[in-house]
Design an enzyme around this catalytic site. Structure first.
Site, PDB file in Angstrom:
ATOM      1  N   ARG A 217     -34.900  29.300 -14.525  1.00  0.00           N
ATOM      2  CA  ARG A 217     -35.250  30.347 -13.455  1.00  0.00           C
ATOM      3  C   ARG A 217     -33.981  29.818 -12.153  1.00  0.00           C
ATOM      4  O   ARG A 217     -34.601  29.782 -11.329  1.00  0.00           O
ATOM      5  CB  ARG A 217     -36.460  30.284 -12.837  1.00  0.00           C
ATOM      6  CG  ARG A 217     -37.718  30.614 -13.780  1.00  0.00           C
ATOM      7  CD  ARG A 217     -37.410  32.193 -14.126  1.00  0.00           C
ATOM      8  NE  ARG A 217     -38.674  32.707 -14.697  1.00  0.00           N
ATOM      9  CZ  ARG A 217     -38.875  32.896 -16.043  1.00  0.00           C
ATOM     10  NH1 ARG A 217     -38.111  32.218 -16.956  1.00  0.00           N
ATOM     11  NH2 ARG A 217     -39.929  33.231 -16.596  1.00  0.00           N
TER      12      ARG A 217
ATOM     13  N   SER B  67     -44.445  36.245 -11.921  1.00  0.00           N
ATOM     14  CA  SER B  67     -44.825  34.842 -11.786  1.00  0.00           C
ATOM     15  C   SER B  67     -44.153  34.660 -10.206  1.00  0.00           C
ATOM     16  O   SER B  67     -43.307  34.666  -9.964  1.00  0.00           O
ATOM     17  CB  SER B  67     -44.293  33.806 -12.440  1.00  0.00           C
ATOM     18  OG  SER B  67     -44.433  34.003 -13.768  1.00  0.00           O
TER      19      SER B  67
ATOM     20  N   GLU C 230     -41.138  31.007  -6.867  1.00  0.00           N
ATOM     21  CA  GLU C 230     -40.279  31.578  -7.670  1.00  0.00           C
ATOM     22  C   GLU C 230     -39.397  32.637  -6.986  1.00  0.00           C
ATOM     23  O   GLU C 230     -38.243  33.093  -7.181  1.00  0.00           O
ATOM     24  CB  GLU C 230     -40.680  31.959  -9.237  1.00  0.00           C
ATOM     25  CG  GLU C 230     -39.759  32.030 -10.302  1.00  0.00           C
ATOM     26  CD  GLU C 230     -39.899  33.436 -11.018  1.00  0.00           C
ATOM     27  OE1 GLU C 230     -39.093  34.080 -11.143  1.00  0.00           O
ATOM     28  OE2 GLU C 230     -41.087  33.531 -11.562  1.00  0.00           O
TER      29      GLU C 230
HETATM   30  N1  EPU Z   1     -52.667  29.537 -17.846  1.00  0.00           N
HETATM   31  C1  EPU Z   1     -54.052  29.000 -17.466  1.00  0.00           C
HETATM   32  N2  EPU Z   1     -54.339  29.867 -16.245  1.00  0.00           N
HETATM   33  C2  EPU Z   1     -53.725  31.144 -16.027  1.00  0.00           C
HETATM   34  C3  EPU Z   1     -52.392  31.270 -16.267  1.00  0.00           C
HETATM   35  C4  EPU Z   1     -51.999  30.233 -17.184  1.00  0.00           C
HETATM   36  O1  EPU Z   1     -54.529  27.983 -17.443  1.00  0.00           O
HETATM   37  O2  EPU Z   1     -54.185  31.642 -15.060  1.00  0.00           O
HETATM   38  C5  EPU Z   1     -52.152  28.346 -18.884  1.00  0.00           C
HETATM   39  C6  EPU Z   1     -52.123  29.178 -20.334  1.00  0.00           C
HETATM   40  O3  EPU Z   1     -53.564  28.876 -20.789  1.00  0.00           O
HETATM   41  C7  EPU Z   1     -51.028  28.487 -21.000  1.00  0.00           C
HETATM   42  C8  EPU Z   1     -50.088  28.079 -20.091  1.00  0.00           C
HETATM   43  O4  EPU Z   1     -50.836  28.079 -18.824  1.00  0.00           O
HETATM   44  O5  EPU Z   1     -51.752  27.414 -21.611  1.00  0.00           O
HETATM   45  C9  EPU Z   1     -48.957  28.999 -19.897  1.00  0.00           C
HETATM   46  O6  EPU Z   1     -49.271  30.176 -19.773  1.00  0.00           O
HETATM   47  P1  EPU Z   1     -48.669  31.661 -20.160  1.00  0.00           P
HETATM   48  O7  EPU Z   1     -48.249  31.440 -21.590  1.00  0.00           O
HETATM   49  O8  EPU Z   1     -49.101  32.714 -19.566  1.00  0.00           O
HETATM   50  O9  EPU Z   1     -47.163  31.305 -19.172  1.00  0.00           O
HETATM   51  P2  EPU Z   1     -46.671  30.968 -17.938  1.00  0.00           P
HETATM   52  O10 EPU Z   1     -46.238  29.295 -18.230  1.00  0.00           O
HETATM   53  O11 EPU Z   1     -48.052  31.155 -17.032  1.00  0.00           O
HETATM   54  C10 EPU Z   1     -44.140  31.619 -18.020  1.00  0.00           C
HETATM   55  C11 EPU Z   1     -43.185  32.691 -17.229  1.00  0.00           C
HETATM   56  C12 EPU Z   1     -43.689  34.008 -17.277  1.00  0.00           C
HETATM   57  C13 EPU Z   1     -43.299  34.635 -18.826  1.00  0.00           C
HETATM   58  C14 EPU Z   1     -44.310  33.536 -19.660  1.00  0.00           C
HETATM   59  C15 EPU Z   1     -43.995  33.795 -21.095  1.00  0.00           C
HETATM   60  C16 EPU Z   1     -42.464  31.116 -15.486  1.00  0.00           C
HETATM   61  C17 EPU Z   1     -42.802  30.678 -14.027  1.00  0.00           C
HETATM   62  N3  EPU Z   1     -43.430  32.117 -15.857  1.00  0.00           N
HETATM   63  O12 EPU Z   1     -45.496  31.927 -17.520  1.00  0.00           O
HETATM   64  O13 EPU Z   1     -42.417  34.848 -16.656  1.00  0.00           O
HETATM   65  O14 EPU Z   1     -43.448  35.752 -19.065  1.00  0.00           O
HETATM   66  O15 EPU Z   1     -44.126  32.085 -19.408  1.00  0.00           O
HETATM   67  O16 EPU Z   1     -42.874  33.354 -21.689  1.00  0.00           O
HETATM   68  O17 EPU Z   1     -41.825  30.155 -15.903  1.00  0.00           O
HETATM   69  C18 EPU Z   1     -41.990  35.558 -14.619  1.00  0.00           C
HETATM   70  O18 EPU Z   1     -41.144  34.908 -14.192  1.00  0.00           O
HETATM   71  O19 EPU Z   1     -42.165  36.602 -13.750  1.00  0.00           O
HETATM   72  C19 EPU Z   1     -42.870  35.786 -15.790  1.00  0.00           C
HETATM   73  C20 EPU Z   1     -44.054  36.376 -15.837  1.00  0.00           C
END
Ligand code: EPU
Length: 338
Positions: free
Chosen positions: A162, A237, A333
């Site tokens: 990012r 995010s 972000e």
């Molecule tokens: N999780 C929780 N609670 C929540 C959300 C997430 O416990 O409320 C845990 C999930 O269970 C999982 C982990 O966190 O174990 C990761 O969650 P998720 O797969 O939803 O991905 P993320 O790390 O929360 C990132 C990106 C997203 C992207 C997804 C999928 C960043 C800041 N965000 O989210 O990007 O869609 O991975 O690749 O890196 C964006 O940048 O706007 C965005 C949506």
């Protein structure tokens, strides 16, 4: 070029915040952009792309220049690859659908990311195991100081998680006008390594997925977790996933063995901010019209009439609670426009 005065930006930012621009103009070509940047009657200028990654906390006392330059061109192709030049004002997801209709591979994992193509390099957008940099060749930008068109190679852009040159040394100095992407025409590199994609494909009994299948799986997953900005104001995010050192990680994981994490290198680990925020008790919480999304704690939402400052105050509250509970500092972000 029509210049509007005291123009509401409500339809130009995905949080749906009703801030006003002192002046506003939509730009449809690179030549128009060069002309308006050279116009000294507007000393303060603010560049607005898709408005999907910003939080406006007050009216913008400047000429807001909305980049609306359209066009998708095939620059180069052979049997196996194609290079596209996509103009900055093309909506990212509509462009992804355009490539999938032609069976061009590489963007399917990044389906349904809000925003415009021209702003994609600024934060090296990414989702489900793929980042922009994986398909990126270069981009063209206008240097604001002298309105010259400059080419940036992938190396010049210095992409990180990012992050890019345009968020650091290049900040506020360039306006990206087009992006060049290299996609596959055959032997597509199907990437289903991100857990949720495989689960979704299995649910559909899809054993040898096409790029269209992967895109559909991503769209289903995103729709199930991330609110549609047209229905509920948000900016994806709101926070970055924090990257912590090995020492801090070892202490953390000993205390919270159930926490999810990604190993970034021998020395660094990434912790999902969504998990930290949920564990701090914020998931689904609402404070007036500002809230934390019910299904994904990383996303802050505007239930209707929240101001940018309502959202910002909530963000500060979350950062503080996470810091007290875990000793980890999370950072926004989105771009904060103050
Ligand atoms: N999780 C929780 N609670 C929540 C959300 C997430 O416990 O409320 C845990 C999930 O269970 C999982 C982990 O966190 O174990 C990761 O969650 P998720 O797969 O939803 O991905 P993320 O790390 O929360 C990132 C990106 C997203 C992207 C997804 C999928 C960043 C800041 N965000 O989210 O990007 O869609 O991975 O690749 O890196 C964006 O940048 O706007 C965005 C949506």
């Amino acid at each position: 070029m029509q210049i509007h005065e005291n123009y509401s930006l409500k339809d130009y930012n995905t949080f749906g915040l009703d801030a006003k621009a002192r002046f506003f103009v939509a730009i449809n070509s690179v030549a128009e952009l060069q002309r308006i940047l050279a116009d000294n009657s507007y000393p303060n200028k603010f560049i607005l792309g898709g408005g999907s990654n910003m939080l406006i906390t007050q009216d913008i006392n400047a000429l807001v220049i909305h980049i609306n330059i359209k066009g998708i061109f095939i620059e180069n192709e052979n049997d196996s690859r194609v290079e596209l030049k996509v103009m900055a004002g093309e909506n990212w997801h509509e462009m992804v659908l355009w490539t999938l209709e032609r069976d061009f591979g590489g963007l399917e994992n990044m389906s349904l990311i809000p925003g415009n193509t021209g702003t994609a390099p600024v934060q090296n957008i990414g989702a489900y195991g793929v980042e922009l940099k994986d398909v990126f060749v270069g981009c063209e930008a206008i240097r604001r100081a002298d309105q010259e068109l400059v080419y940036f190679s992938k190396e010049d852009c210095r992409f990180g998680y990012r992050d890019s040159f345009f968020k650091n040394e290049g900040k506020d100095k360039y306006v990206i006008t087009s992006v060049i992407l290299r996609l596959t025409k055959k032997n597509h590199a199907i990437n289903t390594s991100y857990g949720a994609i495989n689960e979704e494909l299995e649910r559909n009994h899809c054993k040898s997925p096409t790029i269209k299948d992967v895109s559909n799986a991503v769209i289903t997953i995103r729709n199930s977790k991330l609110p549609n900005p047209k229905e509920l104001g948000n900016s994806g995010s709101f926070f970055k996933n924090p990257v912590i050192s090995k020492e801090v990680f070892e202490e953390f994981i000993a205390k919270y063995p159930e926490a999810p994490f990604y190993k970034v290198s021998e020395e660094a680990y990434k912790i999902p901010a969504g998990w930290l925020i949920e564990q701090s008790g914020f998931k689904g919480k609402r404070f007036g019209d500002a809230g934390v999304h019910v299904k994904q704690a990383l996303v802050l939402v505007n239930y209707g009439s929240a101001t940018g400052n309502d959202i910002l105050n909530l963000a500060h509250m979350i950062i503080e609670e996470v810091r007290i509970k875990f000793g980890i500092t999370i950072e926004p972000e989105v771009n904060l426009i103050k």
